[in-house]
Design an enzyme around this catalytic site. Sequence first.
Site, PDB file in Angstrom:
ATOM      1  N   LYS A   1       0.710  -1.204  -0.001  1.00 47.20           N
ATOM      2  CA  LYS A   1       0.095   0.043   0.077  1.00 47.20           C
ATOM      3  C   LYS A   1       0.761   1.358  -0.031  1.00 47.20           C
ATOM      4  CE  LYS A   1      -3.786   1.383  -0.615  1.00 47.20           C
ATOM      5  NZ  LYS A   1      -4.801   0.977  -1.596  1.00 47.20           N
TER       6      LYS A   1
ATOM      7  N   SER B   1      -8.355  -0.100  -6.072  1.00 45.54           N
ATOM      8  CA  SER B   1      -8.677  -0.023  -4.779  1.00 45.54           C
ATOM      9  C   SER B   1     -10.277   0.431  -4.508  1.00 45.54           C
ATOM     10  CB  SER B   1      -7.952   1.297  -4.186  1.00 45.54           C
ATOM     11  OG  SER B   1      -7.806   0.943  -2.710  1.00 45.54           O
TER      12      SER B   1
END
Length: 588
Positions: free
Chosen positions: A188, A384
């Site tokens: 991430k 995402s």
Amino acid sequence: MRFLGNVLATIVGIFIFCMIFFFGIIIIGAIAGSGEDTVTVKKNSVIELDLSKVSLDYAGKTNYKDFNYFEAHHNGVTDILNAIEAAKTDDKIKGISILNNQSQLGLAQSKAVRDKLEDFKKSGKFVYAYANSYSQKEYYINSVADQVYLNPMGEVDLKGLSAEILYMKDLQEKTGVKMEVIRHGKYKSAVEPFLAQEMSPENREQMTVLLNSVWNTIVADISKSRKLSVAQLNAIANTLGARTPELALANKLVDKVAYEDEYHDMIRTKLKIDKKEKYDIVSITDYAKKAASTVEDYSKDDIIAVIYAQGEIAGGEGDVNVIGEGSIKRTLQEAREDKDVKAIVLRVNSPGGSALTSELIWREIEITKKVKPVVVSMGNYAASGGYYIAANADRIFAEPNTITGSIGVFGMLPNMSELGKNIGINAEQVKTHENASGYSVFEPIDENFKGIVLESIEKTYATFLKRVADGRKMTTAQVDAIAQGRVWTGVDAHKLGLVDEIGGLDAAIKYAAKLGKTSSYRTENFPEYEKSFEDLLANFTGMAMFKTKEQLLKEQLGEEGFQMLEQIKRVKSRKGIQAMMPYEIEIH
């Protein structure tokens, strides 16, 4: 005193009347002029493909409900694709000229246009290209042409792909302004630039895989059009073997080195008209307006509703640049209740955003799917939060170079405690309960508060994993193994099971029609955004007083400066937990 009061009241009344009259004239003029003029296409015409003002998949429809004023635009990528399709069978159109194109399109959009041009050539009509100089992205589109022309002083910038990321850990330490980051997922990297001064091995790995996968798609298409091997094209990229017109010609990336007037002479010859005679040109955006009113067969009752979810996911009503639950949920509800709508295609082009809004849209899709088929088509990005809202569709289509995945979440809070200490600021708090004060940017982050946020992030990540696992018929462990916030291209996502098929919007629509059990249908584009009177006034740009703040800033800062400012604003405006793709990837 009464006399003066009456005079003042009269003056104010006249002023108010003039303002109302003035705005009334503007609004009436806008409504009267809102009917878009349909371009007249003459015989022996050539479409000029200028994409400089085209950036969105969907240009949008807006309903100003205060006074029943409806506005529609036809300069989206979808409109361009429809226009090229319509031109195939238009006897008045003889071909397409790509002249000094300055495309703002993303890679998946570029491929969609390129594929449509390839299909257009099957009609026997020509596609020619000319540029003073070709950037790599523009050459990708232009290389599909029958003949590629280059100015004698130009170049073809074929050099491979790169991406640059700025790291700011040292900057934070020097300024005393720190971003407190709470995340889940080793990949991430949306927040990595705030945590380190150099790229992590995990991030370098994913970026290398991503760039190579995108490049392989690009070079494969160019190879087919230019009849050059992939190895030859890679050698040209490594040596900058098209940096001069002579090299570009010798390496067969262009067909002719010539001036623009010579290019136009060639088209005149193709059209069989005198070299002194002007040939008729129609811009692709003008032709798109014409196609918008003629391409669909409204005698067909069955509808495939194409709903565009494009931009960052931020909540609210949304617009052509922002995905909000308001417009998306309303459109899904209307589509599933409309008996003429047989299936729905959700076109996702988003790097993600608010996890809460993503969940709200996911839920609406889940409800809709029980009534009618929902197929997802992915554009430049479906990452995402963008992938979150796509994961539970009946079928997912992606372009080969769609950036997808990034299944992970993070929270990011600015902290200025060190800066405050350095410049003499001391924040004191008084509270009734342990957690009453929440978070202060002038105090070091409290470990208890941090633990609460992390708990929320872990819960959101677990929910995200379950949404994907349920939608893709996988276990959460399988999803977690390929998640961790990592991004993939459409090709790699297909191999991993995150998407079902490689294909564009047309393929998704055909599949949706099949699920909806219809072979005779038309498409309709949504959503229709609901705006207010104030929003309408902000759209008037004829005078400075009616220009939006964004328009004024763009004039002062230039396009690049404005985009940098917008990026900062987006970071500041993000509230709550984010399901966001790793930073903003700008591939060159």
